[in-house]
Design an enzyme around this catalytic site. Structure first.
Site, PDB file in Angstrom:
ATOM      1  N   ASP A  52       3.840  14.739   3.641  1.00 37.83           N
ATOM      2  CA  ASP A  52       3.389  13.984   2.462  1.00 37.83           C
ATOM      3  C   ASP A  52       2.125  13.183   2.804  1.00 37.83           C
ATOM      4  OD1 ASP A  52       4.162  11.547   3.625  1.00 37.83           O
ATOM      5  OD2 ASP A  52       6.092  11.493   2.586  1.00 37.83           O
ATOM      6  N   LYS A  74       3.158  12.971  -3.066  1.00 38.49           N
ATOM      7  CA  LYS A  74       2.307  12.208  -3.967  1.00 38.49           C
ATOM      8  C   LYS A  74       0.961  11.982  -3.324  1.00 38.49           C
ATOM      9  CE  LYS A  74       5.337   9.202  -6.538  1.00 38.49           C
ATOM     10  NZ  LYS A  74       5.720   7.816  -6.647  1.00 38.49           N
ATOM     11  N   MET A 185       6.324  -0.224  -2.550  1.00 37.36           N
ATOM     12  CA  MET A 185       5.809   0.300  -3.828  1.00 37.36           C
ATOM     13  C   MET A 185       5.738  -0.787  -4.901  1.00 37.36           C
ATOM     14  SD  MET A 185       7.773   3.968  -4.002  1.00 37.36           S
ATOM     15  CE  MET A 185       9.375   3.397  -3.546  1.00 37.36           C
TER      16      MET A 185
HETATM   17  N1  SAH Z   1       9.560   6.487   3.603  1.00 34.22           N
HETATM   18  C1  SAH Z   1       8.559   5.450   3.693  1.00 34.22           C
HETATM   19  C2  SAH Z   1       8.402   4.714   2.376  1.00 34.22           C
HETATM   20  C3  SAH Z   1       7.948   5.613   1.227  1.00 34.22           C
HETATM   21  S1  SAH Z   1       7.705   4.717  -0.260  1.00 34.22           S
HETATM   22  C4  SAH Z   1       8.945   4.469   4.814  1.00 34.22           C
HETATM   23  O1  SAH Z   1      10.084   4.479   5.278  1.00 34.22           O
HETATM   24  O2  SAH Z   1       8.079   3.699   5.213  1.00 34.22           O
HETATM   25  C5  SAH Z   1       5.968   4.362  -0.179  1.00 34.22           C
HETATM   26  C6  SAH Z   1       5.747   2.903   0.139  1.00 34.22           C
HETATM   27  O3  SAH Z   1       5.949   2.661   1.514  1.00 34.22           O
HETATM   28  C7  SAH Z   1       4.352   2.423  -0.127  1.00 34.22           C
HETATM   29  O4  SAH Z   1       4.144   2.135  -1.501  1.00 34.22           O
HETATM   30  C8  SAH Z   1       4.317   1.162   0.705  1.00 34.22           C
HETATM   31  O5  SAH Z   1       5.032   0.127   0.084  1.00 34.22           O
HETATM   32  C9  SAH Z   1       5.117   1.597   1.927  1.00 34.22           C
HETATM   33  N2  SAH Z   1       4.253   2.093   3.028  1.00 34.22           N
HETATM   34  C10 SAH Z   1       4.230   3.320   3.553  1.00 34.22           C
HETATM   35  N3  SAH Z   1       3.356   3.400   4.571  1.00 34.22           N
HETATM   36  C11 SAH Z   1       2.813   2.175   4.689  1.00 34.22           C
HETATM   37  C12 SAH Z   1       1.855   1.584   5.556  1.00 34.22           C
HETATM   38  N4  SAH Z   1       1.255   2.273   6.541  1.00 34.22           N
HETATM   39  N5  SAH Z   1       1.557   0.265   5.384  1.00 34.22           N
HETATM   40  C13 SAH Z   1       2.157  -0.472   4.430  1.00 34.22           C
HETATM   41  N6  SAH Z   1       3.061   0.038   3.582  1.00 34.22           N
HETATM   42  C14 SAH Z   1       3.389   1.332   3.703  1.00 34.22           C
END
Ligand code: SAH
Length: 267
Positions: A52, A74, A185
């Site tokens: 993704d 996405k 998010m």
């Molecule tokens: N599976 C992912 C989350 C997916 S939902 C996890 O466990 O981290 C997507 C959200 O994850 C984004 O909108 C943001 O809130 C967060 N996110 C993912 N990568 C990020 C990063 N490098 N820095 C800050 N927030 C992050």
């Protein structure tokens, strides 16, 4: 020999990614240093990697040279692949006999829809393994020198999704716990959610932080308060992906940074 080869050479019992099998793995939030060894071994064994948009290019660079990369997920602002289509794609690749790595940012099961993929694979009788990853919420807290828990301050941590939580979602019970809330998010919903938490009794001065693009060279940390969150996000031009944390635990950062010489910056 790279650092990776050296680690791999000393590791016993490395799981084998068989043809026709799928590994559903977390890639962590960005920096490849936050990959698990199992995810790394998946990158090296997979024939097809279905990833993704949150998977960092530095992580994909660790794939075997013969692996094919497929994007599925996405991409900010653009139409998303439909979840059912992604699951079908994983099933089709496995049935073709590919060694499939489904790689998702952070942890596959934390707001990553990995659970739906696991259910689809199970229903289709495709053998699969789940490899957890370092979720962005925890990585962001660590990067901001905010411990997720600290004796005397909190005994629980709440992970909540801002987006997708429909208008009917009741934030009040979360606020009443008095425990820190780590929001994913949430950037387009900050004003509404902060207002709901204040209406439920959290004081406007409750410490808060925004940590954007954690574990990447673009990382930003903005310290705020509950009432200032959405203004600060706008004024400081904080862009997704970002984590927002709300609670007294944010104050511990000051104590840790007071000993700044000891806290090494993260990448
Ligand atoms: N599976 C992912 C989350 C997916 S939902 C996890 O466990 O981290 C997507 C959200 O994850 C984004 O909108 C943001 O809130 C967060 N996110 C993912 N990568 C990020 C990063 N490098 N820095 C800050 N927030 C992050």
């Amino acid at each position: 020999m790279t650092a990776w080869d050296s680690v791999a050479a000393h590791r016993e019992g490395v799981p084998v990614l068989m043809p026709g099998h799928v590994w559903l793995a977390g890639a962590g939030p960005g920096d490849p240093g936050l990959l698990t060894l199992d995810a790394l071994s998946g990158l090296q064994q997979a024939g097809v990697i279905v990833h993704d948009a949150l998977v960092d290019h530095r992580v994909l660079a660790l794939a075997s040279k013969t692996a094919r990369l497929e994007f599925a997920g996405k991409r900010g602002g653009k139409p998303s692949a439909i979840q059912a289509d992604i699951s079908e794609r994983l099933i089709a690749l496995a049935r073709e006999g590919c060694r499939v790595l489904r790689l998702k940012g952070g942890d596959p099961f934390v707001f990553g829809r990995g659970g739906e993929e696991a259910l689809a694979l199970a229903a289709a009788n495709i053998p699969f393994r789940v490899i957890p990853g370092v979720t962005a919420g925890l990585a962001a807290l660590a990067a901001a020198s905010i411990p997720a828990t600290l004796r005397g301050i909190n005994r629980a941590v709440i992970f909540a999704a801002g987006h997708g939580a429909d208008e009917d979602f009741d934030w009040a019970p979360l606020a009443r716990t008095g425990q820190p809330i780590v929001l994913y998010m949430v950037m387009h919903h900050l004003e509404r959610i902060a207002a709901a938490l204040m209406a439920a009794g959290l004081t406007p001065q409750t410490p808060a932080a925004i940590i954007a693009s954690t574990a990447t060279p673009q990382q930003r940390i903005v310290i705020s308060t509950l009432e200032r969150l959405s203004d600060d996000a706008r004024e400081q031009k904080c862009e997704p992906p970002a984590i927002v944390v709300i609670g007294e635990i944010v104050k511990v950062r000051e104590q840790l940074l007071a000993a700044a010489a000891c806290v090494l910056p993260q990448q």
